[in-house]
Design a protein around this motif. Structure first.
Motif, PDB file in Angstrom:
ATOM      1  N   ARG A   1       0.806  -1.210   0.000  1.00 51.67           N
ATOM      2  CA  ARG A   1       0.000   0.000   0.000  1.00 51.67           C
ATOM      3  C   ARG A   1       0.844   1.267   0.000  1.00 51.67           C
ATOM      4  NH1 ARG A   1      -5.115   1.720   1.946  1.00 51.67           N
ATOM      5  NH2 ARG A   1      -5.208   3.974   1.490  1.00 51.67           N
ATOM      6  N   PHE A   2       2.029   1.195   0.574  1.00 54.16           N
ATOM      7  CA  PHE A   2       2.805   2.405   0.794  1.00 54.16           C
ATOM      8  C   PHE A   2       3.852   2.715  -0.264  1.00 54.16           C
ATOM      9  CE2 PHE A   2       1.239   0.889   4.867  1.00 54.16           C
ATOM     10  CZ  PHE A   2       0.515   1.998   5.266  1.00 54.16           C
ATOM     11  N   LEU A   3       4.063   1.833  -1.195  1.00 50.62           N
ATOM     12  CA  LEU A   3       4.977   2.113  -2.285  1.00 50.62           C
ATOM     13  C   LEU A   3       4.377   3.173  -3.192  1.00 50.62           C
ATOM     14  CD1 LEU A   3       6.127  -1.472  -3.320  1.00 50.62           C
ATOM     15  CD2 LEU A   3       7.533   0.280  -2.228  1.00 50.62           C
ATOM     16  N   THR A   4       5.226   4.062  -3.678  1.00 54.09           N
ATOM     17  CA  THR A   4       4.764   5.085  -4.607  1.00 54.09           C
ATOM     18  C   THR A   4       5.123   4.731  -6.039  1.00 54.09           C
ATOM     19  OG1 THR A   4       6.788   6.371  -4.259  1.00 54.09           O
ATOM     20  CG2 THR A   4       4.893   6.897  -2.881  1.00 54.09           C
ATOM     21  N   THR A   5       5.960   3.720  -6.184  1.00 54.75           N
ATOM     22  CA  THR A   5       6.361   3.251  -7.496  1.00 54.75           C
ATOM     23  C   THR A   5       6.673   1.761  -7.392  1.00 54.75           C
ATOM     24  OG1 THR A   5       7.887   3.648  -9.356  1.00 54.75           O
ATOM     25  CG2 THR A   5       8.807   3.722  -7.129  1.00 54.75           C
ATOM     26  N   VAL A   6       6.814   1.112  -8.511  1.00 53.69           N
ATOM     27  CA  VAL A   6       7.137  -0.306  -8.519  1.00 53.69           C
ATOM     28  C   VAL A   6       8.505  -0.518  -7.886  1.00 53.69           C
ATOM     29  CG1 VAL A   6       7.649  -2.304  -9.957  1.00 53.69           C
ATOM     30  CG2 VAL A   6       5.727  -0.813 -10.530  1.00 53.69           C
ATOM     31  N   ALA A   7       8.598  -1.477  -6.989  1.00 53.96           N
ATOM     32  CA  ALA A   7       9.851  -1.810  -6.329  1.00 53.96           C
ATOM     33  C   ALA A   7      10.306  -3.184  -6.786  1.00 53.96           C
ATOM     34  CB  ALA A   7       9.682  -1.786  -4.814  1.00 53.96           C
ATOM     35  N   VAL A   8      11.620  -3.365  -6.861  1.00 57.26           N
ATOM     36  CA  VAL A   8      12.171  -4.639  -7.312  1.00 57.26           C
ATOM     37  C   VAL A   8      12.674  -5.486  -6.162  1.00 57.26           C
ATOM     38  CG1 VAL A   8      12.792  -3.674  -9.549  1.00 57.26           C
ATOM     39  CG2 VAL A   8      14.478  -3.681  -7.703  1.00 57.26           C
ATOM     40  N   ARG A   9      12.690  -4.927  -4.957  1.00 61.19           N
ATOM     41  CA  ARG A   9      13.126  -5.669  -3.786  1.00 61.19           C
ATOM     42  C   ARG A   9      11.929  -6.330  -3.112  1.00 61.19           C
ATOM     43  NH1 ARG A   9      15.154  -1.958   0.192  1.00 61.19           N
ATOM     44  NH2 ARG A   9      16.135  -3.749   1.238  1.00 61.19           N
ATOM     45  N   ALA A  10      12.049  -7.612  -2.847  1.00 57.89           N
ATOM     46  CA  ALA A  10      10.969  -8.336  -2.204  1.00 57.89           C
ATOM     47  C   ALA A  10      10.612  -7.742  -0.846  1.00 57.89           C
ATOM     48  CB  ALA A  10      11.352  -9.810  -2.047  1.00 57.89           C
ATOM     49  N   LYS A  11      11.614  -7.226  -0.155  1.00 56.92           N
ATOM     50  CA  LYS A  11      11.395  -6.656   1.179  1.00 56.92           C
ATOM     51  C   LYS A  11      10.442  -5.465   1.174  1.00 56.92           C
ATOM     52  CE  LYS A  11      15.827  -7.876   3.319  1.00 56.92           C
ATOM     53  NZ  LYS A  11      17.048  -7.308   3.961  1.00 56.92           N
ATOM     54  N   GLU A  12      10.282  -4.844   0.040  1.00 56.00           N
ATOM     55  CA  GLU A  12       9.427  -3.666  -0.054  1.00 56.00           C
ATOM     56  C   GLU A  12       7.941  -3.997  -0.020  1.00 56.00           C
ATOM     57  OE1 GLU A  12      12.537  -0.710  -0.427  1.00 56.00           O
ATOM     58  OE2 GLU A  12      10.411  -0.641   0.073  1.00 56.00           O
ATOM     59  N   TYR A  13       7.599  -5.240  -0.281  1.00 60.82           N
ATOM     60  CA  TYR A  13       6.200  -5.644  -0.355  1.00 60.82           C
ATOM     61  C   TYR A  13       5.730  -6.305   0.937  1.00 60.82           C
ATOM     62  CZ  TYR A  13       6.620  -4.682  -5.319  1.00 60.82           C
ATOM     63  OH  TYR A  13       6.825  -4.067  -6.538  1.00 60.82           O
ATOM     64  N   ALA A  14       4.631  -5.826   1.447  1.00 66.99           N
ATOM     65  CA  ALA A  14       4.124  -6.308   2.721  1.00 66.99           C
ATOM     66  C   ALA A  14       3.239  -7.549   2.604  1.00 66.99           C
ATOM     67  CB  ALA A  14       3.348  -5.196   3.427  1.00 66.99           C
ATOM     68  N   TYR A  15       2.559  -7.691   1.482  1.00 65.90           N
ATOM     69  CA  TYR A  15       1.599  -8.775   1.342  1.00 65.90           C
ATOM     70  C   TYR A  15       1.974  -9.724   0.224  1.00 65.90           C
ATOM     71  CZ  TYR A  15      -0.993  -5.628   4.306  1.00 65.90           C
ATOM     72  OH  TYR A  15      -1.359  -4.799   5.331  1.00 65.90           O
ATOM     73  N   TRP A  16       1.801 -11.004   0.491  1.00 67.98           N
ATOM     74  CA  TRP A  16       2.204 -12.051  -0.449  1.00 67.98           C
ATOM     75  C   TRP A  16       1.169 -13.157  -0.557  1.00 67.98           C
ATOM     76  CZ3 TRP A  16       6.827 -11.896  -3.160  1.00 67.98           C
ATOM     77  CH2 TRP A  16       7.717 -10.877  -2.768  1.00 67.98           C
ATOM     78  N   GLY A  17       1.070 -13.718  -1.751  1.00 62.49           N
ATOM     79  CA  GLY A  17       0.253 -14.886  -1.935  1.00 62.49           C
ATOM     80  C   GLY A  17       1.056 -16.121  -1.581  1.00 62.49           C
ATOM     81  N   GLN A  18       0.435 -17.284  -1.687  1.00 62.98           N
ATOM     82  CA  GLN A  18       1.098 -18.532  -1.339  1.00 62.98           C
ATOM     83  C   GLN A  18       1.945 -19.098  -2.468  1.00 62.98           C
ATOM     84  OE1 GLN A  18       1.104 -20.045   1.825  1.00 62.98           O
ATOM     85  NE2 GLN A  18       0.367 -17.952   2.212  1.00 62.98           N
ATOM     86  N   GLY A  19       1.774 -18.591  -3.650  1.00 64.36           N
ATOM     87  CA  GLY A  19       2.571 -19.028  -4.777  1.00 64.36           C
ATOM     88  C   GLY A  19       1.887 -20.069  -5.639  1.00 64.36           C
ATOM     89  N   THR A  20       2.293 -20.115  -6.888  1.00 61.49           N
ATOM     90  CA  THR A  20       1.817 -21.128  -7.813  1.00 61.49           C
ATOM     91  C   THR A  20       3.005 -21.615  -8.635  1.00 61.49           C
ATOM     92  OG1 THR A  20       0.171 -21.625  -9.537  1.00 61.49           O
ATOM     93  CG2 THR A  20       1.174 -19.436  -9.601  1.00 61.49           C
ATOM     94  N   GLN A  21       3.120 -22.905  -8.766  1.00 61.46           N
ATOM     95  CA  GLN A  21       4.281 -23.492  -9.430  1.00 61.46           C
ATOM     96  C   GLN A  21       4.141 -23.478 -10.941  1.00 61.46           C
ATOM     97  OE1 GLN A  21       7.162 -24.629  -8.023  1.00 61.46           O
ATOM     98  NE2 GLN A  21       7.983 -25.032 -10.073  1.00 61.46           N
ATOM     99  N   VAL A  22       5.187 -23.008 -11.596  1.00 64.70           N
ATOM    100  CA  VAL A  22       5.270 -23.047 -13.048  1.00 64.70           C
ATOM    101  C   VAL A  22       6.477 -23.892 -13.413  1.00 64.70           C
ATOM    102  CG1 VAL A  22       5.652 -21.725 -15.166  1.00 64.70           C
ATOM    103  CG2 VAL A  22       4.191 -20.798 -13.353  1.00 64.70           C
ATOM    104  N   THR A  23       6.245 -24.939 -14.163  1.00 65.03           N
ATOM    105  CA  THR A  23       7.320 -25.818 -14.586  1.00 65.03           C
ATOM    106  C   THR A  23       7.364 -25.846 -16.108  1.00 65.03           C
ATOM    107  OG1 THR A  23       7.066 -27.213 -12.622  1.00 65.03           O
ATOM    108  CG2 THR A  23       8.275 -28.141 -14.482  1.00 65.03           C
ATOM    109  N   VAL A  24       8.509 -25.516 -16.652  1.00 66.26           N
ATOM    110  CA  VAL A  24       8.681 -25.481 -18.096  1.00 66.26           C
ATOM    111  C   VAL A  24       9.563 -26.657 -18.504  1.00 66.26           C
ATOM    112  CG1 VAL A  24       9.399 -24.124 -20.084  1.00 66.26           C
ATOM    113  CG2 VAL A  24       8.512 -22.978 -18.044  1.00 66.26           C
ATOM    114  N   SER A  25       9.017 -27.550 -19.281  1.00 66.11           N
ATOM    115  CA  SER A  25       9.740 -28.734 -19.708  1.00 66.11           C
ATOM    116  C   SER A  25      10.456 -28.477 -21.025  1.00 66.11           C
ATOM    117  CB  SER A  25       8.793 -29.920 -19.853  1.00 66.11           C
ATOM    118  OG  SER A  25       7.803 -29.666 -20.840  1.00 66.11           O
ATOM    119  N   SER A  26      11.613 -29.074 -21.163  1.00 63.85           N
ATOM    120  CA  SER A  26      12.411 -28.902 -22.367  1.00 63.85           C
ATOM    121  C   SER A  26      12.099 -29.960 -23.404  1.00 63.85           C
ATOM    122  CB  SER A  26      13.897 -28.927 -22.028  1.00 63.85           C
ATOM    123  OG  SER A  26      14.247 -30.158 -21.422  1.00 63.85           O
TER     124      SER A  26
END
Length: 125
Positions: free
Chosen positions: A100-125
């Motif tokens: 909520r408090f960022l004024t611009t897009v941040a590239v550091r994970a520490k800057e973000y307060a809220y996170w989802g649980q994640g979703t796995q993406v697997t790319v096969s060769s």
């Protein structure tokens, strides 16, 4: 506070495409800068893409520029990540993040307060 839930992960072939969605709950989603991060086993969580509150500004990691597109629909409380030309090195757990408090897009994970649980993406060769 906002809660985030990712979806859309799965197994895809090299060169293929996949779209991820991040559904958010909350009354003020449009006030949150959001982004996508990914983490492969044994590696640090890394920035993938970010988008401003209005969706007018975006940022991408060099590794995905030209291949991935981040977007958002505040009316639907959803952030998207369209992934094209997928490579095996894109294999990772993908996480949606918001702050909520960022004024611009941040590239550091520490800057973000809220996170989802994640979703796995697997790319096969």
């Amino acid at each position: 506070q906002v809660q985030l839930v990712e979806s859309g992960g799965g197994l895809v072939q090299t060169g293929g495409s996949q779209g991820l969605s991040c559904a958010a709950s909350g009354r003020t989603f449009s006030m949150y800068v959001t982004g996508w991060f990914r983490q492969a086993p044994g590696k640090e969580r890394e920035f993938v893409a970010g988008i401003s509150r209005s969706g007018g500004r975006t940022a991408y990691a060099d590794s995905v520029k030209g291949r991935f597109t981040i977007s958002r629909d505040n009316a639907k409380n959803t952030v998207y990540l369209q992934m094209n030309s997928l490579k095996p090195e894109d294999t990772a757990a993908y996480y949606c993040a918001a702050d909520r408090f960022l004024t611009t897009v941040a590239v550091r994970a520490k800057e973000y307060a809220y996170w989802g649980q994640g979703t796995q993406v697997t790319v096969s060769s």
